[in-house]
Design a protein around this motif. Structure first.
Motif, mmCIF file in Angstrom:
data_model
loop_
_atom_site.group_PDB
_atom_site.id
_atom_site.type_symbol
_atom_site.label_atom_id
_atom_site.label_comp_id
_atom_site.label_asym_id
_atom_site.label_seq_id
_atom_site.Cartn_x
_atom_site.Cartn_y
_atom_site.Cartn_z
ATOM 1 N N ALA A 1 1.761 3.480 21.029
ATOM 2 C CA ALA A 1 2.588 2.338 21.431
ATOM 3 C C ALA A 1 1.752 1.321 22.204
ATOM 4 O O ALA A 1 1.862 0.113 21.988
ATOM 5 C CB ALA A 1 3.765 2.817 22.285
ATOM 6 N N ALA B 1 13.214 -11.271 17.241
ATOM 7 C CA ALA B 1 13.304 -9.959 17.884
ATOM 8 C C ALA B 1 13.477 -8.854 16.839
ATOM 9 O O ALA B 1 12.847 -7.793 16.922
ATOM 10 C CB ALA B 1 14.456 -9.938 18.877
ATOM 11 N N ALA B 2 14.318 -9.105 15.843
ATOM 12 C CA ALA B 2 14.557 -8.101 14.799
ATOM 13 C C ALA B 2 13.287 -7.858 13.992
ATOM 14 O O ALA B 2 12.935 -6.708 13.676
ATOM 15 C CB ALA B 2 15.690 -8.558 13.888
ATOM 16 N N TYR B 3 12.580 -8.933 13.677
ATOM 17 C CA TYR B 3 11.329 -8.812 12.922
ATOM 18 C C TYR B 3 10.276 -8.062 13.733
ATOM 19 O O TYR B 3 9.591 -7.168 13.216
ATOM 20 C CB TYR B 3 10.815 -10.196 12.538
ATOM 21 C CG TYR B 3 9.324 -10.252 12.276
ATOM 22 C CD1 TYR B 3 8.774 -9.665 11.134
ATOM 23 C CD2 TYR B 3 8.467 -10.874 13.175
ATOM 24 C CE1 TYR B 3 7.415 -9.706 10.897
ATOM 25 C CE2 TYR B 3 7.101 -10.917 12.947
ATOM 26 C CZ TYR B 3 6.573 -10.328 11.798
ATOM 27 O OH TYR B 3 5.225 -10.369 11.579
ATOM 28 N N ALA B 4 10.153 -8.407 15.005
ATOM 29 C CA ALA B 4 9.150 -7.779 15.860
ATOM 30 C C ALA B 4 9.375 -6.274 15.965
ATOM 31 O O ALA B 4 8.418 -5.487 15.978
ATOM 32 C CB ALA B 4 9.164 -8.415 17.247
ATOM 33 N N GLU B 5 10.650 -5.864 16.030
ATOM 34 C CA GLU B 5 10.962 -4.439 16.103
ATOM 35 C C GLU B 5 10.536 -3.728 14.818
ATOM 36 O O GLU B 5 9.948 -2.650 14.858
ATOM 37 C CB GLU B 5 12.463 -4.243 16.334
ATOM 38 C CG GLU B 5 12.918 -4.575 17.757
ATOM 39 C CD GLU B 5 12.303 -3.646 18.783
ATOM 40 O OE1 GLU B 5 12.306 -2.416 18.556
ATOM 41 O OE2 GLU B 5 11.819 -4.143 19.816
ATOM 42 N N ARG B 6 10.828 -4.338 13.679
ATOM 43 C CA ARG B 6 10.438 -3.751 12.395
ATOM 44 C C ARG B 6 8.922 -3.648 12.286
ATOM 45 O O ARG B 6 8.380 -2.611 11.867
ATOM 46 C CB ARG B 6 10.962 -4.600 11.237
ATOM 47 C CG ARG B 6 12.444 -4.534 10.997
ATOM 48 C CD ARG B 6 12.830 -5.493 9.883
ATOM 49 N NE ARG B 6 12.179 -5.139 8.626
ATOM 50 C CZ ARG B 6 12.069 -5.975 7.586
ATOM 51 N NH1 ARG B 6 12.543 -7.209 7.679
ATOM 52 N NH2 ARG B 6 11.472 -5.584 6.473
ATOM 53 N N TYR B 7 8.245 -4.709 12.685
ATOM 54 C CA TYR B 7 6.790 -4.763 12.592
ATOM 55 C C TYR B 7 6.156 -3.700 13.481
ATOM 56 O O TYR B 7 5.267 -2.961 13.048
ATOM 57 C CB TYR B 7 6.322 -6.151 13.007
ATOM 58 C CG TYR B 7 4.868 -6.441 12.720
ATOM 59 C CD1 TYR B 7 4.484 -6.991 11.494
ATOM 60 C CD2 TYR B 7 3.873 -6.181 13.655
ATOM 61 C CE1 TYR B 7 3.152 -7.276 11.213
ATOM 62 C CE2 TYR B 7 2.545 -6.457 13.385
ATOM 63 C CZ TYR B 7 2.194 -7.007 12.168
ATOM 64 O OH TYR B 7 0.878 -7.272 11.901
ATOM 65 N N ARG B 8 6.654 -3.601 14.715
ATOM 66 C CA ARG B 8 6.051 -2.661 15.659
ATOM 67 C C ARG B 8 6.378 -1.220 15.318
ATOM 68 O O ARG B 8 5.531 -0.327 15.472
ATOM 69 C CB ARG B 8 6.504 -2.992 17.084
ATOM 70 C CG ARG B 8 5.793 -2.156 18.150
ATOM 71 C CD ARG B 8 5.743 -2.893 19.460
ATOM 72 N NE ARG B 8 4.876 -4.062 19.382
ATOM 73 C CZ ARG B 8 4.864 -5.033 20.309
ATOM 74 N NH1 ARG B 8 5.659 -4.962 21.356
ATOM 75 N NH2 ARG B 8 4.050 -6.051 20.176
ATOM 76 N N GLU B 9 7.592 -0.955 14.857
ATOM 77 C CA GLU B 9 7.960 0.414 14.483
ATOM 78 C C GLU B 9 7.094 0.911 13.334
ATOM 79 O O GLU B 9 6.637 2.063 13.330
ATOM 80 C CB GLU B 9 9.441 0.476 14.100
ATOM 81 C CG GLU B 9 10.385 0.410 15.304
ATOM 82 C CD GLU B 9 11.834 0.295 14.875
ATOM 83 O OE1 GLU B 9 12.103 0.321 13.648
ATOM 84 O OE2 GLU B 9 12.698 0.184 15.758
ATOM 85 N N THR C 1 17.005 -14.293 17.850
ATOM 86 C CA THR C 1 17.494 -13.009 17.354
ATOM 87 C C THR C 1 16.691 -12.538 16.145
ATOM 88 O O THR C 1 16.350 -11.367 16.013
ATOM 89 C CB THR C 1 18.981 -13.121 16.964
ATOM 90 O OG1 THR C 1 19.738 -13.511 18.113
ATOM 91 C CG2 THR C 1 19.517 -11.796 16.440
ATOM 92 N N SER D 1 -0.523 -0.494 19.799
ATOM 93 C CA SER D 1 0.208 -1.491 19.019
ATOM 94 C C SER D 1 0.364 -2.789 19.786
ATOM 95 O O SER D 1 0.096 -3.878 19.275
ATOM 96 C CB SER D 1 1.584 -0.939 18.620
ATOM 97 O OG SER D 1 2.333 -1.905 17.926
#
Length: 211
Positions: free
Chosen positions: A152, A121-129, A118, A155
């Protein structure tokens, strides 16, 4: 008999940081399974009970290691995106051997730890956004059609290709790496205002292809 000396706040912070760094080093040297409480304590030179003083469980320790690395990566990406040559800086970040190797260990650990999964996943979303927003601005500023060259897609491609090069190299696999590295170098050159030197993709409008 004198009372036990109280630990100072600075000492607490230093010891905690040492335990986190020791855990990261053990994960890199021997994999996450080698980062046991006893081995972490031995690497720092403290009693194993002290590890539990800072981290009630091994999962808490792993999460602390991941979060520290994640924040460092986010800060590194912010600096890369704000640099004079953001695309080159992003590629160098994506091909950082230490960071990629540690992330792979955490991904392996995530197969057995839901909380770690979890967190990743949260970190990856922040990084990619964050990367996606910046790439949109960068591509537009340099005259690229973002419908044809999706930020996108860029990235995902930067992260995936960088990780592939690092992971395969660690296994001794190098076939095709030179060609991919040369292609990446040429692509980065476009964002530095230099000519495109290969025929794999059309050059950016306004940049002549010497071939």
């Amino acid at each position: 008999m004198s009372a036990p000396r109280k630990r100072r706040r600075g000492e607490d912070s230093d010891t905690r940081d040492q335990l986190i760094e020791a855990t990261a080093e053990l994960m890199l040297e021997e994999g996450y399974a080698g980062a046991t409480t006893r081995r972490v304590a031995a690497k720092v030179g403290v009693n194993p009970a002290l590890v539990y003083y800072y981290f009630p469980s091994l999962d808490d320790l792993f999460l602390a290691v991941f979060r520290k690395g994640a924040e460092a990566n986010l800060e590194r990406q912010r600096k890369a995106l704000a640099s004079e040559n953001p695309m080159r800086a992003l590629w160098e970040t994506a091909t950082d051997a230490r960071g990629t190797a540690l992330l792979m260990e955490f991904m392996a650990l995530a197969n057995h730890r839901k909380e770690i999964r979890t967190e990743i996943a949260a970190y990856a979303e922040r990084y990619r956004e964050s990367q996606l927003t910046a790439l949109t601005v960068i591509l537009r500023a340099r005259g690229f059609d973002i419908d044809a060259l999706s930020p996108a897609m860029m990235s995902v491609a930067i992260s995936s290709l960088g990780a592939t090069l690092v992971n395969e190299s660690s296994l001794g696999i190098t076939l095709g790496h030179r060609e991919l590295a040369e292609f990446a170098e040429d692509f980065v050159r476009l964002f530095e205002g230099k000519p495109w030197t290969r025929a794999m993709l059309p050059p950016r409008p306004g940049v002549e292809d010497p071939a």
